[in-house]
Design a protein around this motif. Structure first.
Motif, short mmCIF file in Angstrom:
data_model
loop_
_atom_site.label_atom_id
_atom_site.label_comp_id
_atom_site.label_asym_id
_atom_site.label_seq_id
_atom_site.Cartn_x
_atom_site.Cartn_y
_atom_site.Cartn_z
N GLU A 34 0.87 -1.03 -0.31
CA GLU A 34 0.02 0.03 0.19
C GLU A 34 1.02 1.14 -0.17
O GLU A 34 1.63 1.24 0.68
N HIS A 35 0.29 1.93 -0.61
CA HIS A 35 1.23 3.55 -0.48
C HIS A 35 1.18 4.46 0.09
O HIS A 35 -0.02 4.82 0.75
N THR A 36 2.31 4.59 1.25
CA THR A 36 1.88 5.66 1.57
C THR A 36 2.61 7.19 1.60
O THR A 36 3.80 7.31 0.99
N ARG A 48 3.46 9.32 9.50
CA ARG A 48 2.89 7.95 7.30
C ARG A 48 1.67 7.36 8.13
O ARG A 48 1.21 7.06 8.86
N LEU A 49 1.52 8.16 6.78
CA LEU A 49 -0.69 7.09 6.98
C LEU A 49 -0.23 6.83 4.87
O LEU A 49 0.50 7.65 4.36
N PRO A 50 -1.50 6.26 4.80
CA PRO A 50 -2.17 6.48 3.25
C PRO A 50 -2.36 7.48 2.34
O PRO A 50 -2.13 8.57 3.36
N LYS A 109 -10.78 2.58 13.94
CA LYS A 109 -9.70 2.50 12.67
C LYS A 109 -9.77 3.67 11.19
O LYS A 109 -9.49 3.58 10.42
N PRO A 110 -9.60 4.79 12.14
CA PRO A 110 -9.48 5.94 11.18
C PRO A 110 -8.35 6.07 10.37
O PRO A 110 -7.32 4.95 11.28
N ASP A 111 -7.59 5.97 9.67
CA ASP A 111 -6.16 6.44 8.73
C ASP A 111 -5.54 7.68 9.63
O ASP A 111 -4.98 7.32 9.31
N ILE A 112 -6.53 8.34 10.03
CA ILE A 112 -5.77 9.52 10.37
C ILE A 112 -6.42 10.93 11.27
O ILE A 112 -7.82 10.42 11.16
N GLY A 132 -0.84 3.13 15.59
CA GLY A 132 -1.13 2.52 14.27
C GLY A 132 -2.02 3.96 13.63
O GLY A 132 -2.50 3.70 12.38
N VAL A 133 -2.53 5.24 14.40
CA VAL A 133 -3.32 5.94 14.43
C VAL A 133 -2.69 6.86 14.47
O VAL A 133 -1.87 7.56 15.10
N ALA A 134 -2.59 7.33 13.14
CA ALA A 134 -2.01 9.00 12.74
C ALA A 134 -2.17 10.06 13.02
O ALA A 134 -3.57 10.28 13.19
N VAL A 135 -2.02 10.99 13.81
CA VAL A 135 -2.14 12.10 14.49
C VAL A 135 -1.75 13.54 13.92
O VAL A 135 -0.74 13.69 14.05
N TYR A 136 -1.99 14.42 13.30
CA TYR A 136 -2.36 15.83 12.80
C TYR A 136 -2.28 16.63 13.14
O TYR A 136 -3.80 16.98 13.34
#
Length: 303
Positions: A34-36, A48-50, A109-112, A132-136
Motif C-alpha cells: 500500500e502506497h504511503t 506516515r499514513l496512506p 480504524k481511522p487512517d488519520i 497505528g493511528v496517525a495524528v495531524y
C-alpha cells in the motif's frame, strides 16, 4: 506422435507445479504494498499514513466542521461530544476525546485523526501513533492560517480542488470586509472574556486578535503572555480600560461578572453599554464559519 504430445504435456504440468508457489507468493504480497506518504504537521511532527486516507475523524469541533465542508462525508467515521455543527455531524458515532477512549478510536480504524494545538496532549498523540493511528496537528494565529489549514486537509484527503475553492471564496469575503475598515481611527480596544472567576481572557496570541485587526480594531490585551488565554487581575483590566467587552449579555454579566468585581463598572465598555454576547461556537472555532464570526464582531463594533 502420441508419445511426443504426452511428454510435452507432462513437462508443462511440471513447470506449472514449480511456478505455482512463486505465483501464489506474488499474489499474497500485492495487497501489502500500500502506497504511503510522510507528512509534517504544524507542530513539526512527522507522521506516515496512506496516500489516500479512506477513514478520517477529528478531535477538534472546528476541524470536524472543516472535514464536513471539504471531504466526502462517508469517509468521516466519528465525532466528539462537542461536535454539533453541521447538522449532519449528529449522525456520526460519538468518540470521547477528553480523555481519549482508545478502544473506541481503534474500533473505528481511522487512517488519520485531525486535531489542533491545545486540544490533544502530545503524549496522547504519541500513544495513538504507536497503536497505528496517525495524528495531524494544526495551529491557527491568523485567519489565513485557517484557510491554509483547510487546503492542507484537502491535499491530505484527496479533495484539494474542493478545499481550494472553499478557501479562496472565504478569502474574497474577508478581503471585502477588511476594505470597509481601512480608515478607522483610533481603533476600538476589545476585551473578550472566557471565564469570570478567575478572569480568563483571549490573549494577544489568539485568532481573535487577527479578526479584530481586519475590522480596524485591536485586542485590548497587548502584552504577550505565555498562555493564549491568560488570567488577568481586576487592576490589570482597569488599566486596559477596554471600549468593548465580549463575553455575555449586559444582563448576564451584571449578575455575574460585575457583581463579583463592582470596581470594573468604571471601564469604558460598562459606562457606554458596549457589552455583547458573541455566539460561542463562532468565536471559539477556527473553522469554515470564521467569516460569520468576523461579520458578527463587525455588527458589535459598528452597530
Amino acid at each position: 506422435m502420441r508419445h511426443t504430445h504426452t511428454l510435452y504435456f507432462n513437462i508443462c504440468c511440471l513447470l506449472l507445479v514449480c511456478l505455482l508457489p512463486f505465483l501464489q507468493g506474488c499474489s499474497e504480497k500485492e495487497p501489502q504494498q500500500e502506497h504511503t506518504v510522510v507528512l509534517q504537521d504544524d507542530l513539526g511532527r512527522k507522521l506516515r499514513l496512506p496516500a489516500q486516507p479512506k477513514r478520517v475523524m477529528a478531535f477538534s469541533p472546528a476541524m470536524t466542521e472543516m472535514l464536513f465542508a471539504i471531504c466526502d462525508t462517508a469517509t468521516i467515521v466519528a465525532r466528539t461530544p462537542n461536535c454539533d455543527y453541521p447538522e449532519g455531524v449528529k449522525t456520526k458515532p460519538v468518540v470521547n476525546n477528553y480523555p481519549v477512549d482508545y478502544e473506541q478510536v481503534l474500533a473505528l480504524k481511522p487512517d488519520i485523526v485531525f486535531t489542533s494545538e491545545g486540544i490533544t496532549p502530545l503524549d496522547v498523540a504519541a500513544q495513538l501513533q504507536e497503536l497505528g493511528v496517525a495524528v495531524y496537528y494544526q495551529k491557527y494565529r491568523t485567519v489565513e492560517d485557517v484557510f491554509s489549514g483547510m487546503e492542507a486537509i484537502g491535499r491530505i484527503t484527496g479533495r484539494e480542488r474542493q478545499a481550494k475553492h472553499l478557501a479562496d471564496s472565504l478569502r474574497l469575503q474577508v478581503k471585502e470586509i477588511a476594505q470597509r475598515h481601512t480608515q478607522n481611527q483610533p481603533p476600538q480596544r476589545i476585551l473578550a472574556i472566557t471565564w469570570t472567576d478567575p478572569i480568563y481572557v483571549y490573549g494577544q496570541n489568539t485568532l481573535l486578535t487577527d479578526k479584530l485587526h481586519l475590522l480596524g480594531a485591536e485586542n485590548a490585551v497587548q502584552e504577550l503572555f505565555d498562555q493564549p488565554y491568560p488570567a488577568l487581575t481586576r487592576e490589570y483590566i482597569l488599566k486596559l480600560n477596554p471600549d468593548v467587552l465580549l463575553g455575555g449579555s449586559p444582563e448576564k454579566l451584571e449578575q455575574t461578572f460585575f457583581s463579583l468585581y463592582p470596581e470594573l463598572r468604571k471601564i469604558n465598555a460598562y459606562q457606554n453599554r458596549r457589552i455583547y454576547a458573541p455566539t460561542g461556537n463562532l468565536l471559539e472555532r477556527p473553522g469554515p464559519r470564521v467569516v460569520e464570526s468576523i461579520l458578527e464582531l463587525e455588527r458589535f463594533l459598528y452597530p
